[in-house]
Design an enzyme around this catalytic site. Structure first.
Site, PDB file in Angstrom:
ATOM      1  N   ASN A 112       0.840  -1.203   0.000  1.00 55.92           N
ATOM      2  CA  ASN A 112       0.000   0.000   0.000  1.00 55.92           C
ATOM      3  C   ASN A 112       0.868   1.243   0.000  1.00 55.92           C
ATOM      4  OD1 ASN A 112      -0.446   1.881   2.580  1.00 55.92           O
ATOM      5  ND2 ASN A 112       0.241  -0.138   3.293  1.00 55.92           N
ATOM      6  N   PHE A 116      -1.826   8.038   4.392  1.00 55.11           N
ATOM      7  CA  PHE A 116      -2.678   8.540   5.482  1.00 55.11           C
ATOM      8  C   PHE A 116      -3.931   9.302   5.028  1.00 55.11           C
ATOM      9  CE2 PHE A 116       1.407   9.219   8.259  1.00 55.11           C
ATOM     10  CZ  PHE A 116       1.526   7.864   8.463  1.00 55.11           C
ATOM     11  N   SER A 181       5.738   4.900   8.753  1.00 58.53           N
ATOM     12  CA  SER A 181       5.043   4.588   7.502  1.00 58.53           C
ATOM     13  C   SER A 181       5.903   5.067   6.338  1.00 58.53           C
ATOM     14  CB  SER A 181       3.670   5.252   7.467  1.00 58.53           C
ATOM     15  OG  SER A 181       2.826   4.614   8.386  1.00 58.53           O
ATOM     16  N   ASN A 183       5.004   5.947   3.325  1.00 57.18           N
ATOM     17  CA  ASN A 183       4.316   6.659   2.247  1.00 57.18           C
ATOM     18  C   ASN A 183       4.095   8.150   2.472  1.00 57.18           C
ATOM     19  OD1 ASN A 183       3.954   4.161   0.781  1.00 57.18           O
ATOM     20  ND2 ASN A 183       2.478   3.653   2.374  1.00 57.18           N
ATOM     21  N   THR A 184       4.708   8.701   3.519  1.00 57.48           N
ATOM     22  CA  THR A 184       4.653  10.151   3.728  1.00 57.48           C
ATOM     23  C   THR A 184       6.093  10.637   3.647  1.00 57.48           C
ATOM     24  OG1 THR A 184       2.676  10.051   5.101  1.00 57.48           O
ATOM     25  CG2 THR A 184       4.084  11.967   5.417  1.00 57.48           C
ATOM     26  N   LYS A 219       5.942   3.409  17.148  1.00 55.09           N
ATOM     27  CA  LYS A 219       5.866   2.351  16.122  1.00 55.09           C
ATOM     28  C   LYS A 219       7.037   2.485  15.161  1.00 55.09           C
ATOM     29  CE  LYS A 219       2.814   0.025  12.880  1.00 55.09           C
ATOM     30  NZ  LYS A 219       1.436  -0.099  12.408  1.00 55.09           N
ATOM     31  N   ASN A 248       6.099  -1.659  11.276  1.00 52.27           N
ATOM     32  CA  ASN A 248       5.257  -1.141  10.191  1.00 52.27           C
ATOM     33  C   ASN A 248       5.548  -1.933   8.895  1.00 52.27           C
ATOM     34  OD1 ASN A 248       3.622   0.737   8.675  1.00 52.27           O
ATOM     35  ND2 ASN A 248       4.031   2.214  10.292  1.00 52.27           N
TER      36      ASN A 248
HETATM   37  C1  LIG Z   1      -3.507  -1.109   3.595  1.00 54.58           C
HETATM   38  C2  LIG Z   1      -2.658  -0.836   4.816  1.00 54.58           C
HETATM   39  C3  LIG Z   1      -2.756   0.391   5.463  1.00 54.58           C
HETATM   40  C4  LIG Z   1      -1.963   0.666   6.588  1.00 54.58           C
HETATM   41  N1  LIG Z   1      -2.081   1.861   7.220  1.00 54.58           N
HETATM   42  C5  LIG Z   1      -1.338   2.102   8.336  1.00 54.58           C
HETATM   43  C6  LIG Z   1      -1.463   3.339   9.034  1.00 54.58           C
HETATM   44  O1  LIG Z   1      -2.272   4.195   8.687  1.00 54.58           O
HETATM   45  N2  LIG Z   1      -0.651   3.529  10.113  1.00 54.58           N
HETATM   46  C7  LIG Z   1       0.238   2.591  10.561  1.00 54.58           C
HETATM   47  O2  LIG Z   1       0.940   2.825  11.547  1.00 54.58           O
HETATM   48  N3  LIG Z   1       0.346   1.409   9.929  1.00 54.58           N
HETATM   49  C8  LIG Z   1      -0.416   1.146   8.853  1.00 54.58           C
HETATM   50  N4  LIG Z   1      -0.305  -0.049   8.217  1.00 54.58           N
HETATM   51  C9  LIG Z   1       0.684  -1.037   8.729  1.00 54.58           C
HETATM   52  C10 LIG Z   1       0.038  -2.087   9.639  1.00 54.58           C
HETATM   53  O3  LIG Z   1      -0.479  -1.496  10.806  1.00 54.58           O
HETATM   54  C11 LIG Z   1       1.087  -3.139  10.036  1.00 54.58           C
HETATM   55  O4  LIG Z   1       2.092  -2.529  10.815  1.00 54.58           O
HETATM   56  C12 LIG Z   1       1.746  -3.802   8.826  1.00 54.58           C
HETATM   57  O5  LIG Z   1       0.814  -3.977   7.766  1.00 54.58           O
HETATM   58  C13 LIG Z   1       2.344  -5.154   9.163  1.00 54.58           C
HETATM   59  O6  LIG Z   1       1.356  -6.038   9.638  1.00 54.58           O
HETATM   60  P1  LIG Z   1       0.613  -7.145   8.707  1.00 54.58           P
HETATM   61  O7  LIG Z   1       1.694  -7.900   8.001  1.00 54.58           O
HETATM   62  O8  LIG Z   1      -0.199  -7.954   9.670  1.00 54.58           O
HETATM   63  O9  LIG Z   1      -0.243  -6.393   7.752  1.00 54.58           O
HETATM   64  C14 LIG Z   1      -1.072  -0.331   7.087  1.00 54.58           C
HETATM   65  C15 LIG Z   1      -1.006  -1.567   6.434  1.00 54.58           C
HETATM   66  C16 LIG Z   1      -1.778  -1.832   5.318  1.00 54.58           C
HETATM   67  C17 LIG Z   1      -1.671  -3.184   4.656  1.00 54.58           C
END
Ligand SMILES: Cc1cc2nc3c(=O)[nH]c(=O)nc-3n(C[C@H](O)[C@H](O)[C@H](O)COP(=O)(O)O)c2cc1C
Length: 334
Positions: A112, A116, A181, A183-184, A219, A248
């Site tokens: 992704n 945000f 994250s 993407n910012t 985080k 993350n």
């Molecule tokens: C579509 C998507 C959107 C996410 N948005 C955020 C976010 O807004 N803030 C954040 O701290 N992590 C965000 N994450 C990261 C997740 O919270 C997590 O740390 C990461 O995906 C690893 O866990 P997973 O393998 O179970 O997905 C996002 C992940 C995905 C897939």
């Protein structure tokens, strides 16, 4: 084969990932609907007290699933022990252009680059205030993940995060400082020691100056080089943060990984997120907690993360592939 994987998932996967996500959240907003898709008994309970909060089990929803705090109670119905909402930014913002979420079923992965998108801290606060006044939410801690608004220059990041924190302070059970994250633009630069100290001290100073300070966690990124991890943990100890969330999504790729740009999550992240959790645990103070997240796709991954020292575990991508019974699949039935 579950009802989800045989029937519902093929239908949802026909839609663009973000549309499927929207439809899912819309369905979950219908009171009680979530309960129709899951066993009547909750998953195996393991009540635990951490950070002064009671959790009925140790598995939570990771940030990003419910960015605007639209369905916090549905996550409880789906068997989870807690939810982390957001990322929320001080200014409302649309995020990056679409398409910006990509699915890779063969690898059980997602990429992704959302950036945000969210309603902003003020609207988010009204929504949560309504929720708190209309529902007594017991044994289901709600965390709020704070990020930097895109329009705010990096140098002003502390004031931007602090603006959101002040608006939301009374409404979250714990707060997460998101500097990881991918993407910012520039967000990860906030992990530089000097920048991080400035940011964390602004938030913790305010937190300690009000009645009822809230647990604050950091985080971190899976792409942080191992040699910098002790320094990061040291800063969380210096400012008495409640703990660390690791990790993350990742910007790094191996040959076999999906090559779309953005943050990679799911199975390709399991190994690195597990390794980071293992390295972080012994560095933390005894009263700090570790929340393990990244590639937790089954009960084996969950157990391994617990053994690596994670007090709590979260998931996002696993939920997409496992569906509404994810908490039962991972924790077992009661
Ligand atoms: C579509 C998507 C959107 C996410 N948005 C955020 C976010 O807004 N803030 C954040 O701290 N992590 C965000 N994450 C990261 C997740 O919270 C997590 O740390 C990461 O995906 C690893 O866990 P997973 O393998 O179970 O997905 C996002 C992940 C995905 C897939």
């Amino acid at each position: 084969m579950s009802l989800y994987s045989s029937l519902l998932r093929p239908v949802l996967f026909r839609f663009e990932p973000e549309t499927a996500h929207r439809l899912t959240l819309a369905a979950l907003r219908v009171p009680g609907l979530a309960r129709l898709f899951v066993p009547s008994k909750p998953p195996r309970e393991e009540r635990v007290n951490l950070m002064g909060l009671t959790f009925r089990n140790r598995l939570g929803i990771a940030a990003g699933v419910d960015k605007n705090g639209e369905t916090p109670l549905a996550w409880k119905d789906l068997g989870f022990g807690f939810a982390e909402l957001g990322t929320v930014t001080y200014h409302p913002q649309p995020g990056n252009p679409r398409p910006r979420v990509f699915r890779y079923p063969a690898q059980q992965a997602l990429v992704n680059r959302l950036g945000f998108p969210n309603v902003g801290a003020k609207a988010f606060a009204s929504r949560l205030r309504w929720l708190r006044t209309h529902h007594a939410i017991e044994d289901f801690p709600i965390g709020i993940n704070l990020g930097k608004s895109k329009v705010t220059p990096l140098a002003d990041a502390p004031a931007d995060y602090l603006g959101s924190f002040k608006l939301l302070h009374a409404l979250g059970d714990f707060f997460v400082i998101n500097i990881s994250s991918p993407n910012t633009a520039g967000l990860r630069d906030l992990a530089q020691p000097q920048e991080l100290r400035r940011l964390v001290s602004a938030l913790q100073d305010h937190n300690q100056s009000v009645a009822g300070p809230k647990p604050l966690l950091l985080k971190i990124s899976p792409d942080t080089e191992d040699r910098y991890l002790p320094n990061l943990v040291e800063i969380t100890r210096e400012f008495k943060l409640a703990g660390i969330i690791a990790t993350n999504t990742s910007s790094q790729r191996t040959q076999e990984d999906p090559h779309e740009s953005g943050g990679l999550s799911g199975r390709p992240l399991t190994h690195r997120a597990q390794a980071v959790a293992k390295m972080i645990r012994p560095l933390l103070a005894p009263d700090q907690i570790l929340i393990g997240v990244g590639g937790v796709m089954n009960s084996g991954n969950y157990q391994a993360r617990r053994q690596a020292g994670a007090d709590l575990v979260q998931m996002y991508t696993g939920l997409v592939y496992l569906g509404p019974t994810a908490a039962w699949d991972i924790l077992g039935s009661s």
